[in-house]
Design an enzyme around this catalytic site. Structure first.
Site, mmCIF file in Angstrom:
data_model
loop_
_atom_site.group_PDB
_atom_site.id
_atom_site.type_symbol
_atom_site.label_atom_id
_atom_site.label_comp_id
_atom_site.label_asym_id
_atom_site.label_seq_id
_atom_site.Cartn_x
_atom_site.Cartn_y
_atom_site.Cartn_z
ATOM 1 N N MET A 97 0.984 -1.716 -0.054
ATOM 2 C CA MET A 97 0.135 0.412 -0.206
ATOM 3 C C MET A 97 0.717 0.970 0.434
ATOM 4 O O MET A 97 1.960 0.754 0.899
ATOM 5 C CB MET A 97 -0.777 -0.326 0.756
ATOM 6 C CG MET A 97 -1.870 -1.054 1.342
ATOM 7 S SD MET A 97 -2.870 -1.397 2.628
ATOM 8 C CE MET A 97 -1.329 -1.262 3.657
ATOM 9 N N ILE A 155 1.811 -5.534 8.251
ATOM 10 C CA ILE A 155 3.094 -5.439 7.968
ATOM 11 C C ILE A 155 3.387 -3.396 8.414
ATOM 12 O O ILE A 155 3.017 -3.402 7.943
ATOM 13 C CB ILE A 155 4.210 -5.417 7.352
ATOM 14 C CG1 ILE A 155 3.656 -7.912 7.505
ATOM 15 C CG2 ILE A 155 5.445 -6.254 7.720
ATOM 16 C CD1 ILE A 155 4.342 -8.218 6.159
ATOM 17 N N GLY A 185 1.116 3.703 4.928
ATOM 18 C CA GLY A 185 1.403 3.081 4.131
ATOM 19 C C GLY A 185 1.983 2.202 4.523
ATOM 20 O O GLY A 185 2.983 1.895 5.797
ATOM 21 N N SER A 186 2.648 0.556 4.233
ATOM 22 C CA SER A 186 3.614 -0.934 4.175
ATOM 23 C C SER A 186 2.178 -1.847 3.688
ATOM 24 O O SER A 186 1.974 -2.010 2.764
ATOM 25 C CB SER A 186 2.285 -1.314 6.115
ATOM 26 O OG SER A 186 3.178 -1.878 6.693
ATOM 27 N N ARG A 187 2.042 -3.024 3.745
ATOM 28 C CA ARG A 187 1.744 -4.175 3.238
ATOM 29 C C ARG A 187 1.192 -4.862 4.205
ATOM 30 O O ARG A 187 1.690 -4.988 5.303
ATOM 31 C CB ARG A 187 2.945 -4.705 2.483
ATOM 32 C CG ARG A 187 3.816 -5.298 3.303
ATOM 33 C CD ARG A 187 5.001 -6.199 2.769
ATOM 34 N NE ARG A 187 4.941 -7.431 2.772
ATOM 35 C CZ ARG A 187 6.236 -8.068 2.845
ATOM 36 N NH1 ARG A 187 7.747 -7.229 2.196
ATOM 37 N NH2 ARG A 187 6.856 -9.557 3.562
#
Length: 218
Positions: A97, A155, A185-187
Site C-alpha cells: 500500500m 506489516i 503506508g505498509s503491506r
C-alpha cells in the site's frame, strides 16, 4: 466516509488549519506568501482526509474465494516456509500500500478467528524481504470449512508507526468487513495453501474486499 481511526487526527488537523489561516491573515501581509501558505495547508488537509477515507465496498461473499485484504499492488507471489503458525510451506501473496491507498484492512475470508497476535518490531521499508518477520506486525488466522485456514499479516513500514487489529480469537467474522487499519503506508501478506488457484499477477492493482486473490480448487 472516514474511518473511525482517523476521526481524532482529522479533527486536530481541521483545528490546526483554521488556526493557521487566522494567523497567516493576521501576521503576514505579503499576498503571494499568504496564498502559498494557505494552499499548502489545504493540500495537507486533503491528504489527511484522503488517507483516512473508508469507501463502502460490495463484497460478493464466497467461502471458496480469498478476497484482497487491502487496496494496493501485488508485489510478491512465491512459495515460502511459514514458521509462526503453520510450520510448513505456504504460498505467500503480498499487497503493498502506498500512502495514497485506502488503508482499511478487511477480512480476506469469513469464518472463525483461530489465532491473533501482535509482534513489536522494526520499521524496515515495507518491501524489504525481512519486513514480514522483523517489522512491527500482527498475525491473524481465519478458518472456514470450505477454504480452510488463511493467515494474513499486517506489516508496519518505514512510515507506518501504528497497526490497529480488531480480530480476536473465537470471533466469527464476515468476509470483506473491517479487520483493522495501518497508518501511513505498509503491506499485508497472505499465506495460502500451495494448491490454491491464484487469480492475480505480480504488479496487479487490487481493491480490498472486491478483488479475488485466490480460490480453492475443490
Amino acid at each position: 466516509m472516514f474511518h473511525k481511526e482517523g476521526h481524532k487526527i482529522i479533527l486536530i488537523t481541521f483545528i490546526f488549519v483554521i488556526a493557521s489561516f487566522l494567523l497567516v491573515d493576521s501576521f503576514i501581509s505579503i499576498k503571494w506568501l499568504q496564498t502559498t501558505i494557505m494552499i499548502a495547508l489545504l493540500v495537507f488537509l486533503v491528504l489527511i482526509l484522503q488517507f483516512f477515507r473508508n469507501p463502502k465496498r460490495k463484497t460478493a461473499i464466497n467461502n471458496r474465494q480469498v478476497m484482497a485484504p487491502v487496496d494496493g499492488k501485488v508485489v510478491v507471489i512465491e512459495e515460502v516456509f511459514e514458521s509462526e503458525f503453520f510450520n510448513e510451506k505456504r504460498l505467500q501473496i503480498s499487497v503493498f500500500m502506498s500512502p495514497i491507498n485506502v488503508h482499511v484492512t478487511r477480512y480476506p475470508i469469513g469464518g472463525n478467528v483461530i489465532f491473533s497476535k501482535y509482534h513489536p518490531g522494526k520499521y524496515l521499508v515495507a518491501w524489504h524481504p525481512k519486513a514480514s518477520e522483523e517489522n512491527e506486525r500482527t498475525t491473524v488466522v481465519v478458518e472456514n470449512e470450505t477454504y480452510g485456514k488463511v493467515l494474513y499479516r499486517q506489516i508496519a513500514g518505514a512510515l507506518a508507526k501504528r497497526i490497529v487489529n480488531y480480530a480476536k480469537v473465537d470471533d466469527k467474522v464476515i468476509q470483506g468487513t473491517d479487520s483493522g487499519f495501518i497508518k501511513f503506508g505498509s503491506r499485508v501478506d497472505l499465506f495460502l495453501p500451495l494448491d490454491t488457484n491464484v487469480k492475480v499477477q505480480l504488479n496487479q492493482k487490487v481493491r480490498g474486499g472486491e478483488s479475488i486473490i485466490a480460490e480453492t480448487n475443490e
